[in-house]
Design a protein around this motif. Sequence first.
Motif, PDB file in Angstrom:
ATOM      1  N   MET A   1     -40.976  39.186  28.288  1.00 49.57           N
ATOM      2  CA  MET A   1     -39.747  38.481  28.552  1.00 49.57           C
ATOM      3  C   MET A   1     -39.443  37.561  27.372  1.00 49.57           C
ATOM      4  SD  MET A   1     -38.924  35.827  31.616  1.00 49.57           S
ATOM      5  CE  MET A   1     -38.452  37.058  32.777  1.00 49.57           C
ATOM      6  N   SER A   2     -38.238  37.564  26.928  1.00 46.69           N
ATOM      7  CA  SER A   2     -37.835  36.746  25.802  1.00 46.69           C
ATOM      8  C   SER A   2     -37.816  35.276  26.176  1.00 46.69           C
ATOM      9  CB  SER A   2     -36.439  37.169  25.332  1.00 46.69           C
ATOM     10  OG  SER A   2     -35.964  36.289  24.357  1.00 46.69           O
ATOM     11  N   VAL A   3     -38.184  34.429  25.222  1.00 52.05           N
ATOM     12  CA  VAL A   3     -38.141  32.984  25.446  1.00 52.05           C
ATOM     13  C   VAL A   3     -36.733  32.576  25.846  1.00 52.05           C
ATOM     14  CG1 VAL A   3     -38.206  30.772  24.245  1.00 52.05           C
ATOM     15  CG2 VAL A   3     -40.042  32.375  23.934  1.00 52.05           C
ATOM     16  N   ARG A   4     -35.750  33.256  25.311  1.00 53.03           N
ATOM     17  CA  ARG A   4     -34.365  32.913  25.602  1.00 53.03           C
ATOM     18  C   ARG A   4     -33.947  33.346  26.998  1.00 53.03           C
ATOM     19  NH1 ARG A   4     -35.616  34.216  20.825  1.00 53.03           N
ATOM     20  NH2 ARG A   4     -35.420  36.440  21.108  1.00 53.03           N
ATOM     21  N   ALA A   5     -34.791  34.067  27.713  1.00 50.49           N
ATOM     22  CA  ALA A   5     -34.421  34.591  29.027  1.00 50.49           C
ATOM     23  C   ALA A   5     -34.458  33.541  30.124  1.00 50.49           C
ATOM     24  CB  ALA A   5     -35.332  35.758  29.399  1.00 50.49           C
ATOM     25  N   ARG A   6     -35.202  32.496  29.928  1.00 56.31           N
ATOM     26  CA  ARG A   6     -35.258  31.457  30.957  1.00 56.31           C
ATOM     27  C   ARG A   6     -35.475  30.109  30.281  1.00 56.31           C
ATOM     28  NH1 ARG A   6     -40.031  29.192  32.314  1.00 56.31           N
ATOM     29  NH2 ARG A   6     -41.925  30.141  31.566  1.00 56.31           N
ATOM     30  N   PRO A   7     -35.022  29.028  30.928  1.00 52.68           N
ATOM     31  CA  PRO A   7     -35.217  27.710  30.318  1.00 52.68           C
ATOM     32  C   PRO A   7     -36.698  27.324  30.310  1.00 52.68           C
ATOM     33  CG  PRO A   7     -34.214  27.508  32.502  1.00 52.68           C
ATOM     34  CD  PRO A   7     -34.313  28.978  32.192  1.00 52.68           C
ATOM     35  N   THR A   8     -37.095  26.623  29.277  1.00 51.87           N
ATOM     36  CA  THR A   8     -38.468  26.135  29.201  1.00 51.87           C
ATOM     37  C   THR A   8     -38.459  24.621  29.298  1.00 51.87           C
ATOM     38  OG1 THR A   8     -38.349  26.134  26.796  1.00 51.87           O
ATOM     39  CG2 THR A   8     -39.273  28.089  27.822  1.00 51.87           C
ATOM     40  N   HIS A   9     -39.597  24.063  29.687  1.00 58.21           N
ATOM     41  CA  HIS A   9     -39.687  22.633  29.936  1.00 58.21           C
ATOM     42  C   HIS A   9     -40.300  21.865  28.782  1.00 58.21           C
ATOM     43  CE1 HIS A   9     -38.378  23.567  33.961  1.00 58.21           C
ATOM     44  NE2 HIS A   9     -39.349  24.457  34.047  1.00 58.21           N
ATOM     45  N   CYS A  10     -41.088  22.542  27.964  1.00 57.97           N
ATOM     46  CA  CYS A  10     -41.703  21.878  26.826  1.00 57.97           C
ATOM     47  C   CYS A  10     -42.111  22.945  25.813  1.00 57.97           C
ATOM     48  CB  CYS A  10     -42.919  21.050  27.255  1.00 57.97           C
ATOM     49  SG  CYS A  10     -44.317  22.042  27.820  1.00 57.97           S
ATOM     50  N   GLY A  11     -42.599  22.516  24.667  1.00 61.34           N
ATOM     51  CA  GLY A  11     -43.007  23.455  23.631  1.00 61.34           C
ATOM     52  C   GLY A  11     -44.114  24.393  24.073  1.00 61.34           C
ATOM     53  N   LEU A  12     -45.077  23.876  24.826  1.00 57.05           N
ATOM     54  CA  LEU A  12     -46.168  24.742  25.303  1.00 57.05           C
ATOM     55  C   LEU A  12     -45.653  25.795  26.260  1.00 57.05           C
ATOM     56  CD1 LEU A  12     -49.125  22.252  25.792  1.00 57.05           C
ATOM     57  CD2 LEU A  12     -48.918  24.069  24.106  1.00 57.05           C
ATOM     58  N   ALA A  14     -42.683  27.138  26.211  1.00 52.93           N
ATOM     59  CA  ALA A  14     -42.007  28.144  25.393  1.00 52.93           C
ATOM     60  C   ALA A  14     -43.018  29.045  24.692  1.00 52.93           C
ATOM     61  CB  ALA A  14     -41.096  27.463  24.375  1.00 52.93           C
ATOM     62  N   ALA A  15     -44.076  28.460  24.154  1.00 54.89           N
ATOM     63  CA  ALA A  15     -45.105  29.247  23.465  1.00 54.89           C
ATOM     64  C   ALA A  15     -45.809  30.186  24.441  1.00 54.89           C
ATOM     65  CB  ALA A  15     -46.116  28.321  22.795  1.00 54.89           C
ATOM     66  N   MET A  16     -46.147  29.695  25.614  1.00 55.33           N
ATOM     67  CA  MET A  16     -46.835  30.534  26.601  1.00 55.33           C
ATOM     68  C   MET A  16     -45.934  31.672  27.067  1.00 55.33           C
ATOM     69  SD  MET A  16     -49.859  29.508  26.677  1.00 55.33           S
ATOM     70  CE  MET A  16     -50.412  30.523  28.021  1.00 55.33           C
ATOM     71  N   GLU A  17     -44.641  31.427  27.125  1.00 52.67           N
ATOM     72  CA  GLU A  17     -43.705  32.489  27.507  1.00 52.67           C
ATOM     73  C   GLU A  17     -43.759  33.625  26.483  1.00 52.67           C
ATOM     74  OE1 GLU A  17     -40.862  34.377  29.857  1.00 52.67           O
ATOM     75  OE2 GLU A  17     -41.940  32.537  30.295  1.00 52.67           O
ATOM     76  N   VAL A  18     -43.875  33.286  25.215  1.00 52.75           N
ATOM     77  CA  VAL A  18     -43.915  34.302  24.155  1.00 52.75           C
ATOM     78  C   VAL A  18     -45.233  35.066  24.179  1.00 52.75           C
ATOM     79  CG1 VAL A  18     -43.961  34.665  21.651  1.00 52.75           C
ATOM     80  CG2 VAL A  18     -42.294  33.102  22.655  1.00 52.75           C
ATOM     81  N   ILE A  19     -46.355  34.393  24.372  1.00 54.49           N
ATOM     82  CA  ILE A  19     -47.653  35.072  24.273  1.00 54.49           C
ATOM     83  C   ILE A  19     -48.205  35.520  25.617  1.00 54.49           C
ATOM     84  CG2 ILE A  19     -48.270  33.966  22.107  1.00 54.49           C
ATOM     85  CD1 ILE A  19     -50.138  32.107  23.693  1.00 54.49           C
ATOM     86  N   SER A  20     -47.441  35.306  26.699  1.00 54.14           N
ATOM     87  CA  SER A  20     -47.929  35.760  27.998  1.00 54.14           C
ATOM     88  C   SER A  20     -48.043  37.276  27.988  1.00 54.14           C
ATOM     89  CB  SER A  20     -47.006  35.299  29.122  1.00 54.14           C
ATOM     90  OG  SER A  20     -45.762  35.949  29.016  1.00 54.14           O
ATOM     91  N   GLY A  21     -49.060  37.767  28.585  1.00 57.47           N
ATOM     92  CA  GLY A  21     -49.354  39.195  28.560  1.00 57.47           C
ATOM     93  C   GLY A  21     -50.731  39.372  27.953  1.00 57.47           C
ATOM     94  N   LYS A  22     -51.526  40.191  28.557  1.00 57.34           N
ATOM     95  CA  LYS A  22     -52.926  40.324  28.182  1.00 57.34           C
ATOM     96  C   LYS A  22     -53.138  40.751  26.734  1.00 57.34           C
ATOM     97  CE  LYS A  22     -57.142  42.616  29.707  1.00 57.34           C
ATOM     98  NZ  LYS A  22     -57.737  43.460  30.744  1.00 57.34           N
TER      99      LYS A  22
END
Length: 108
Positions: A1-12, A14-22
């Motif tokens: 899922m793209s970081v731009r797909a949902r609002p993030t609450h902090c930098g971490l 946003a980063a976890m959204e990008v690297i989520s996935g095994k």
Amino acid sequence: MSVRARPTHCGLDAAMEVISGKWKVLAIWALRDRSRRFGELRRQVPGVSEKVLVQQLRELEADGIVLRRTYDEVPPRVEYSLTADGRALDEALKPLGAWGRERRPVHG
């Protein structure tokens, strides 16, 4: 899922959204030194299925971390590499890798 797909609450977040996935972090690690063809990349990330690796590479591409380059050849050739943001993310992940190596149980 793209970081731009949902609002993030902090930098971490946003980063976890990008690297989520095994397999995403391992794909980034495998691309750290140079571009790789898909088969070579899959061998660098043992245990991942072709379907899942393709999906996770697409997500990394959508997030601007990975560049997918297709060459007009027969047979077609596709190479993956890190973008500038991908290289910056790899640098940010290095301390996490060092932390894990220090705490990894030693088997022997």
